[in-house]
Design a protein around this motif. Structure first.
Motif: not given
Ligand code: F6R
Length: 590
Positions: A431-442, A501-508, A535-538, A544-548
């Motif tokens: 609830k307290n998180i701001t997600i940055e760079r979505i405007d750049d994706v738009v 758009i690549v989604l990568s949240t899974q350690n596995a 390492d994936v994000g870079q 678009v940085k997410l929390i782990e």
């Protein structure tokens, strides 16, 4: 689809009726109309477009204590004034939600192959004919003719009609399309859902399938399919519905923001002992089927991942496909149906089928008192309250939370409370998180014709929903794909103009996702990465940085930014995300 409002009473009902119709606009906004009696004659006002436009057409003094209204989502017949409802023919004004499947039997020869004419338009002609046969006109004789015609009709309907010679009366019938009666102040209303009635009615009665009847300011008669008169048991209106909707410029935006709370509320409301009792006798060999449509189906796909830890046999089917591939449904199955509205025709039909086959049925439904909620053996409420924007957002979050809690109930280690507490903790932190760079994706995607959403495992399942959301409000073609499939054909589209758009949240799967990004980058393709991993994000053009978090909870983290991306892209392109073209909120036709 299509919204119906009808009212009869002792006062002028037009202003209230129009307001109520506005509340049904989520069911369709291709055209709108009302019909009413004035000095014993039927009059109508119709327009192409929504209820605001209709209000403009009605901006003169209409005073009537009997009215019917309609907002249309076209299924058969083009969007035009002739097909806009109420259909006015001879002495009848009629509104219909549903489909007359055998309407061609009623159509004139020259209309047989005319796709521009609506089923309702053709069907009304037959009602006209039936009523012309009458030697003696009374409420009951008209009703008999109406019923005979319905007995020869196939399909689904919620119908109301006015008949010139009975100017204080509304006839109605319901089969496989929702219809609710409401007690107002010196009037009786009929509507497509309880919500439409909630501002003006104290009590409601949900008509059952095949019921029909007539109502005047003094009388209400309801009959069952055998023609027996039914007692009416009024119930109190659901209080949640009376709360007014968020008054933001854009409802979708507010609803996205309410998603986390909806998930938390759902967990708070979840009755573990009730659900556990239901699941107690289930062996790991039990076959579990999950079904729903669109977003609800996508939530089910994620639940499979959670449930598979305990049940090797979990199948997720689109409701429309469930109906086709139903041969394995029997009393050894548990069928889980997911639906925001609880009225979606395909899903509703599946519930009926599962019940016929004596399978156990469980509903994850966001609308209490809806058809599916009333039908299933066990109900888990998604506590998102009423959703107004056409695209499902907060209801999806609530569905995910309900499905996660459900899957934790079957946890053999009995660690369900721990798991759910951990999810709540995560949701609160989001609830307290701001997600940055979505405007750049738009900016990067807004002018593209087509893009990919790529992920593996759980990320692919979330990608399915991200893609649907972006597609439906921004009109960009989006294909969600398991990242490993890219090299088996679809990579042919990658060039320097193409965005993935690549989604990568899974350690596995993170190492595999890095390979996928490399494959795109070395062909010049643009890559946006949604990930907590540096390492994936870079590797992406935009990260678009997410929390782990734990792999299995990642859908809760990913969904919000993907919903926001869809919303912001639609706004940037100048579209109204609340009412995407061609869509309607509640799909009550198959
Ligand atoms: C997409 C969307 C639809 C619905 C689908 C099922 O944003 O809203 O895909 O999810 O029509 O509707 P319900 O959940 O009401 O059964």
């Amino acid at each position: 689809m299509c919204g119906i409002i009808a009212g009869v009473g002792e006062v002028n009902l037009i202003p209230t009726g129009l307001e109520m119709l506005k509340n049904l606009e989520y069911r369709g906004y291709d055209s709108a109309g009302i019909a009413y009696f004035e000095k014993g004659e039927i009059f109508a006002q119709k327009c192409i477009g929504g209820v605001d436009k209709l209000k403009e057409c009605c901006a003169f003094n209409i005073d009537s204590n009997v009215m019917i209204g309609h907002t249309r989502w076209a299924t058969h017949g083009k969007v035009c004034l002739q097909n806009a409802q109420p259909i006015i023919q001879n002495n009848i004004a009629l509104v219909h939600n549903g489909i007359f499947e055998n309407y061609k039997e009623f159509a004139y020869e020259f209309e047989q192959n005319d796709l521009t004419v609506s089923d309702t338009f053709c069907w009304t002609k037959y009602l006209v004919k039936k009523l012309e046969e009458l030697a003696f006109i009374s409420e009951e004789s008209v009703l008999q003719q109406f019923k005979q015609l319905l007995d020869n009709s196939r399909g689904s309907w919620a119908i109301c009609f006015l008949y010139k010679y009975l100017p204080n009366c509304i006839f109605f019938a319901k089969k496989d399309s929702p219809m609710v009666l409401g007690l107002g102040d010196r009037c009786i209303w009929i509507g497509s859902d309880e919500y439409a009635l909630s501002q003006v009615c104290r009590k409601v009665y949900h008509l059952e399938n095949s019921q029909y009847g007539w109502v005047s300011s003094k009388n209400l008669r309801v009959y069952d399919k055998f023609g027996r008169e039914c007692d009416i048991f009024w119930s109190k209106i659901c209080n949640d519905l009376k709360e007014s909707k968020t008054q933001n410029d854009c409802i979708m935006e507010s609803e996205i923001e309410e998603g986390i709370d909806s998930a938390i509320q759902t967990l708070e409301n979840f009755d573990f002992s009730y659900v556990s009792k239901f699941l107690k006798n289930i062996s790991p060999k039990t076959k579990l089927y999950i079904s729903g449509c669109g977003t609800a189906h996508n939530a089910g796909k994620i639940a499979k991942f959670w449930l598979n830890k305990h049940f090797p046999f979990v199948e997720v089917e689109y409701a429309s496909e469930f109906l086709v591939n139903q041969q394995n449904i029997d009393s050894n199955c548990i069928c889980i149906f997911v639906s925001q509205s609880g009225e979606t025709a395909d899903t509703l039909k599946c519930v009926n089928l599962a019940k016929e086959r004596q399978a156990k049925t469980l509903g994850i439904v966001n609308m209490e008192n809806s058809s599916i909620a009333n039908l299933v053996d066990i109900l888990i409420l998604g506590k998102s309250q009423k959703e107004y924007a056409v695209a499902a957002t907060k209801s999806y979050m609530a569905q995910l939370a309900a499905l996660y809690a459900l899957s934790s109930c079957v946890d053999i280690e009995k660690s369900h409370l721990r798991k759910v507490d951990r999810l709540k903790e995560l949701l609160l932190s989001l609830k307290n998180i701001t997600i940055e760079r979505i405007d750049d994706v738009v900016e990067l995607i807004k002018d593209r014709q087509s893009i990919y959403y790529l992920g593996r495992g759980m990320d692919y399942l979330v990608a399915l929903e991200g893609a649907l959301k972006l597609k439906e409000v921004s009109y960009i073609h989006v294909e969600a794909m398991p990242a490993g499939e890219l090299k088996h054909g679809s990579i042919a589209l990658i060039d320097s103009d193409f965005v993935s758009i690549v989604l990568s949240t899974q350690n596995a799967t993170k190492e595999k996702m890095k390979t996928c990004i490399s494959e795109i980058k070395c062909r010049g393709g643009k890559v946006v990465v949604f990930s907590p991993f540096v390492d994936v994000g870079q590797m992406g053009d935009i990260w678009v940085k997410l929390i782990e978090c734990e792999d299995e909870l990642a859908p809760f983290v990913l969904s919000y930014p993907l919903q926001r991306l869809a919303y912001l892209t639609a706004k940037r392109k100048g579209f109204n995300p609340d009412k995407p073209r061609n869509l309607a909120k509640s799909v009550t036709v198959e």
